[in-house]
Structures are given as C-alpha cells and as structure tokens.
Design an enzyme around this catalytic site. Sequence first.
Site, PDB file in Angstrom:
ATOM      1  N   SER A  36       0.805  -1.223   0.000  1.00 57.20           N
ATOM      2  CA  SER A  36       0.000   0.000   0.000  1.00 57.20           C
ATOM      3  C   SER A  36       0.839   1.273   0.000  1.00 57.20           C
ATOM      4  CB  SER A  36      -0.907   0.021   1.241  1.00 57.20           C
ATOM      5  OG  SER A  36      -0.129   0.083   2.432  1.00 57.20           O
ATOM      6  N   LYS A  37       2.138   1.158   0.252  1.00 57.53           N
ATOM      7  CA  LYS A  37       2.970   2.335   0.485  1.00 57.53           C
ATOM      8  C   LYS A  37       3.442   2.983  -0.818  1.00 57.53           C
ATOM      9  CE  LYS A  37       2.854   2.057   5.000  1.00 57.53           C
ATOM     10  NZ  LYS A  37       1.993   0.879   5.230  1.00 57.53           N
TER      11      LYS A  37
END
Length: 367
Positions: free
Chosen positions: A184-185
């Site tokens: 998700s980063k």
Amino acid sequence: MKIAKYHYAAQFRHLPRVVRAIDDLLVRGDYVLGPHVEQFEQDFADYIGVEHAVGVNSGTDALVLALRALGVGPGDEVVTVANTFHATVLAITTVGARPVLVDCTPHDYLMDLEQVEAAITGRTRAIIAVHLFGKALDMAAVTAIAERHGLAVVEDCAQAVGASWQGRRVGSWGDIGCFSFHPSKNLAAAGDAGAVTTDRADLARTIRTLRGLGQAAQNDHVALGCNSKLDAIQAIVLSHKLPELDGWNAGRRAVAGRYSRALAGIARVPEPAGREHVFHLYQVGVEQRDEVLAELVGAGIDAVVRYPVPIHRQPAFAHLDLPSRFPHADWQAAHTLCLPVRPDLTGTEIDYIVDQVTSAVAKRTGA
C-alpha cells in the site's frame, strides 16, 4: 466510473527487466539477503542520506528492532501520538515498554509537540515521531526536545518515504528511522518488507545481529534475536521502483493540490504542501463521514477510512488503562476519509471524485 486506490501496473515501467532479474534469482538461489539486498540497502541509505540501511521483514519489525537496539524495555516509557497506526504502539508493548500518548493537532493530525514535553517523565526513554499520512513532523523541534531530556528518537516513516523536513529526508533525523514497504505504500514491495536507517554503526550492527536470530556470524548466537530478513525478490522490486519514487511523490502532491483547491470550503482538507508531504494518504474531514463514504464507494470510488479507532480506544491495549481524552485524535477518527491519491490519476478521474465528494457533502449540509 471505477477509481481504485492502487494501480500496480503503473509502477512497473520496465516490467520485463524486473521479471528477468527474478528469473535469474530463482535459478541462482540467493533468496534471502545476498547481493540484491545488499545493493538495495546501500541505494536506500544513499537516498535517505544516512550511512546505514538494514532490510527487514516489515515496518512493524523495523520498529521493534529499533527499540530493542536502543535498549528500550520493561519499566521504560515511550512517547508517541494517539492517532497513529496500531503497529507503532504494538512495537512499544512488544518490547515490554509502556506507551505514553499525546494528542494530534487539529489541522494536520500530526503529533502535538507542545504536549510532548509535558508527557516526559523520569521513565521516558524514547520518542517515536510518526510522520503520519505522508507528512513530515517538525524534526528540528522533536530532536531539540529529545536532546534536552537525553532521549532517543525513533522516526516512524512507514507512511512518509521520500518526505523531507528542512531539506533532510525523514529517516535521517533521529537515532533510527523505520520504513514499511507494504504494497500500500508509496514505495511498495510485492509483499511485506521494511528497513531501518541510521547513521550509527553500532545500532546498524545490533539490528543486523537481531534480525538474523541473534547471530554475529554463522552459528554464533550472541543475542536473543528474531528472524526478520528482507528477501531478495522484494529487494529486486524495490530497487526497480526507488528511482521513480520522487517523481511519484511529486505526482501525489499535484493530485492533492487539485483536491485541496477544489474542495476548500466544502470539507476540511490538507493545506498546500511542498516536499515535506508525500501524501501517502489524502485525508478529507466531513460531517456524517460514514454516509459520505458509502456514497463515494457506491459511485465507484475506492475511498477508505484510516484509521477509525484511535489507539486509546483499541481493545488490544485496554489492559494498559490509557488515558481516554484525546479530542483531536477522536475527531479525526470519526470524521476523516481518504480519497485515492495515486500519481497516475487522470484529470477526468480527479474531477469525477471532486464532483462526487461535493455532491455527497451538499446532501448532508443543505449547501
């Protein structure tokens, strides 16, 4: 229209090159640590502007290993912010220390530094400075507080890779910086991965020992460690993406700027930002948040809430009997939602999201 939070295909401009490198690795067998990890560690240290980077299994492990390397343990207190992600405080409790929470500010939801000094006691050993949602905390102020009280500073950079404060990247200010490369980063691995950064050779050496089952050398177990190594496939993916990161972060700032200009006066939105913010998340504060969120999701927009339950209200930490009055953290948890802020969003997609937010809020305010 369907608009997703993530678009992984856009993160692989040279996918065949990545696949060839992974194919070669699979045949060669250097799966854990090895030259690909060593190269990424050096490249990432250079990017952050520190002497050492140590690849680990996750951002959570990075925090735990950082605290252990600093000698934080039972009887110690660690100051951090009440609206952080669960893993920040989980790391504190994992090493046997007690979290001491302070509220966030009402304008950017970062740690209220005016409350930090009052939270320090004779048992305080460290401050975990959380660069939440992608925005750098005022690290000059944090390090000044720490120096006055003889405390260690751990930077939780999980959401802010690439952000800077006064020209220095986060992860280079404190004793140790902790990064997550969860998919998700902004800098995303193809699975869980993390890293620790530091200028101190002693801390880097300790963390390398701890991550490898406490071994100083093969079968020389000198400490009670854990098994938390960055694997080579993740290092290949991260090395491919690292040169793109600054451009992606600039794209996120551009998307965020369009949102803020369009939604100002309609919702509580982030202020215009420079390199201190990389907009891992774009937070919008609205009344009747859950109803607005449901309408956006129904319109095909992959909006989410981060995070609906602040630390002092999570059942996992109930045994700590934490104070319960953190009004700004509670407001943020109850009123904010996150809009997609991918750097590859098109103008048409951004306009559609703005229109849907404007419509959903207007229905509930009579505007």
